[in-house]
Design a protein around this motif. Structure first.
Motif, mmCIF file in Angstrom:
data_model
loop_
_atom_site.group_PDB
_atom_site.id
_atom_site.type_symbol
_atom_site.label_atom_id
_atom_site.label_comp_id
_atom_site.label_asym_id
_atom_site.label_seq_id
_atom_site.Cartn_x
_atom_site.Cartn_y
_atom_site.Cartn_z
ATOM 1 N N PRO A 136 -11.791 1.143 9.573
ATOM 2 C CA PRO A 136 -10.849 0.088 9.968
ATOM 3 C C PRO A 136 -9.484 0.640 10.380
ATOM 4 C CG PRO A 136 -11.943 -0.475 7.911
ATOM 5 C CD PRO A 136 -12.250 0.959 8.184
ATOM 6 N N SER A 153 0.811 -1.218 0.000
ATOM 7 C CA SER A 153 0.000 0.000 0.000
ATOM 8 C C SER A 153 0.847 1.271 0.000
ATOM 9 C CB SER A 153 -0.938 0.019 1.219
ATOM 10 O OG SER A 153 -1.784 1.147 1.176
ATOM 11 N N THR A 202 -7.168 -6.638 9.302
ATOM 12 C CA THR A 202 -7.027 -5.177 9.377
ATOM 13 C C THR A 202 -7.998 -4.461 8.439
ATOM 14 O OG1 THR A 202 -5.240 -5.217 7.727
ATOM 15 C CG2 THR A 202 -4.598 -5.228 10.067
ATOM 16 N N GLN A 203 -8.617 -5.207 7.518
ATOM 17 C CA GLN A 203 -9.553 -4.591 6.580
ATOM 18 C C GLN A 203 -11.019 -4.783 6.973
ATOM 19 O OE1 GLN A 203 -8.356 -5.215 2.302
ATOM 20 N NE2 GLN A 203 -6.701 -6.398 3.224
ATOM 21 N N THR A 204 -11.262 -5.521 8.049
ATOM 22 C CA THR A 204 -12.638 -5.715 8.508
ATOM 23 C C THR A 204 -13.123 -4.462 9.231
ATOM 24 O OG1 THR A 204 -11.886 -6.713 10.581
ATOM 25 C CG2 THR A 204 -12.331 -8.203 8.724
ATOM 26 N N LYS A 205 -14.428 -4.324 9.347
ATOM 27 C CA LYS A 205 -14.983 -3.093 9.926
ATOM 28 C C LYS A 205 -15.639 -3.298 11.283
ATOM 29 C CE LYS A 205 -15.766 -0.634 5.572
ATOM 30 N NZ LYS A 205 -16.711 0.196 4.781
ATOM 31 N N TYR A 240 -2.779 -1.416 8.367
ATOM 32 C CA TYR A 240 -3.326 -1.988 7.130
ATOM 33 C C TYR A 240 -2.357 -3.033 6.621
ATOM 34 C CZ TYR A 240 -5.148 -2.579 2.426
ATOM 35 O OH TYR A 240 -5.665 -3.122 1.270
ATOM 36 N N TRP A 295 -9.000 1.812 0.676
ATOM 37 C CA TRP A 295 -10.202 1.383 -0.052
ATOM 38 C C TRP A 295 -11.372 1.061 0.862
ATOM 39 C CZ3 TRP A 295 -12.785 -3.471 -0.729
ATOM 40 C CH2 TRP A 295 -12.276 -4.519 0.036
ATOM 41 N N ARG A 296 -11.119 0.684 2.114
ATOM 42 C CA ARG A 296 -12.204 0.351 3.035
ATOM 43 C C ARG A 296 -12.651 1.550 3.858
ATOM 44 N NH1 ARG A 296 -15.405 -3.912 3.074
ATOM 45 N NH2 ARG A 296 -15.048 -4.652 5.185
ATOM 46 N N GLY A 300 -4.438 1.126 0.578
ATOM 47 C CA GLY A 300 -4.942 0.843 1.916
ATOM 48 C C GLY A 300 -6.110 1.698 2.351
#
Length: 377
Positions: A298, A99, A218-221, A237, A293-294, A291
């Motif tokens: 997060p 990233s 690390t990308q979960t909310k 991330y 994108w979410r 990094g």
């Protein structure tokens, strides 16, 4: 004639910043199909993938007239020039190397578009379908069969030239290019990546339980499961552990493309300022990075976990403010847990007070966890 077109395309690809280009057929990826079915049976998939296994492994489902696949790779840096150092009161998080710099989806897509335009000038009735990461095909399977690199035990494509620090993209085309051969797997008996994985997500050579992988977590909310909170460290991330321990990556700095060179203040940002960024501020600062994108949630949750990892006392006032005022339960609850880890009288007072006004059941559970951690301190 096709061999000459292939060689001309290889030269053109180099001129536009493609570090490696290889070719394979558009025939089905039978072995990968079987692996994906097994992944589904074991419930090892992250949920971010294309669900249709046929689409992921049968190129002709995506382009019926497809005859071959062009696979490309762009190398990215594994080391940062002049990295900032965190210290007490100024703790820093870290984005994974993939990233750093410009979002690779943009950079790889630009090269694929240029290749498509180049081909259209030379081939009539051209049909193509290009993909970068979020496409249906499994990038790793294409790159492996085309000979970009071999598929390592850490589930990354490892190239002799750049190690595993490469972005992948592919283009299915109706041009029957002569295919290249795969290259030999050089992992041998090495199992450093499997042994080093912080969460045991690499359950076997080449088999990843994505739901345990820190890069996925690390990308979960939502709230991060308790068992992983102490393993995130200061990662906000992604995770590079299985790559940094790989002997094949030793000495591969890959300072090749300016667009991928990191801004140290973005790649290793101060944690506390992240906590209060607005959506607009977040997009302005981090929007060009993969990094982002979410969204910011997060990243902010992970920053809170990183501050807990450091037991950063200076962050207590900010965490108390989040606990009191943030409208997002995940942020309030994670702050409560972090206050329990960091400890101190102010943290305890804030948690006890929060029990009286907090209405969200999940946050109340986190407040109680925080108080329990304080009790054990």
């Amino acid at each position: 004639m096709l061999e000459q077109l292939k060689q001309d395309l290889i030269e053109y690809a180099k001129s536009i910043g493609v570090d490696k280009i290889r070719f394979t057929t558009a025939s089905p990826f039978i072995e990968m199909k079987n692996r994906l079915k097994r992944q589904q049976e074991l419930n090892y998939q992250s949920g971010f993938e294309e669900e249709d296994i046929e689409k992921r492994t049968e190129p002709k489902q995506l382009l019926p007239e497809g005859e071959s696949i062009i696979a490309i790779a762009l190398a990215y840096p594994s080391k940062m020039k002049n990295p900032p150092t965190g210290k007490r009161g100024e703790r820093r998080g870290i984005f994974a190397r993939a990233s750093w710099g410009l979002d690779y989806h943009v950079a790889v897509r630009e090269r694929l578009d240029l290749i498509e335009n180049w081909l259209r000038e030379r081939v009539s009735n051209l049909s193509v379908k290009s993909m970068v990461d979020t496409g249906e095909l499994v990038d790793r399977a294409v790159a492996e069969r085309a000979g970009i690199g071999w598929s390592g035990k850490n589930c990354s494509i490892i190239t002799p030239e750049f190690g595993s620090y490469v972005y992948l993209g592919e283009m299915i085309t109706n041009i029957p290019f002569p295919p290249d051969e795969p290259i030999e797997n050089e992992c041998g008996d090495c199992r450093l990546c499997l042994d080093a994985c912080p969460t045991g997500a690499l359950v076997d050579a080449g088999r990843l339980n994505a739901k345990r992988c820190i890069a996925f977590l690390t990308q979960t909310k939502d709230f991060l499961p308790d068992e992983f909170r102490g393993k995130i460290g200061n990662r906000i991330y992604g995770c590079d552990t299985c790559q940094t321990v790989c002997p094949k990556n030793k000495g591969k700095a890959n300072w090749i493309h300016d667009e991928f060179m990191p801004d140290p203040e973005l790649a290793k940002p101060l944690l506390t300022p992240l906590l209060k960024l607005s959506n607009k501020e977040f997009k302005k600062k981090f929007g060009t990075m993969a990094g982002s994108w979410r969204g910011k949630k997060p990243i902010q949750r992970n920053a809170i976990l990183a501050l807990a990892h450091f037991k950063e006392q200076s962050a207590v006032p900010d965490l108390i403010e989040l606990l009191k005022e943030d409208e997002r339960p995940v942020i309030r609850g994670t702050s409560a847990w972090a206050l329990g880890v960091i400890g101190g009288e102010k943290a305890k007072e804030a948690l006890l007070e929060a029990l009286h006004y907090e209405k969200d059941e999940d946050v109340i559970i986190e407040i109680k966890k925080g108080l329990e951690l304080l009790g054990k301190a």
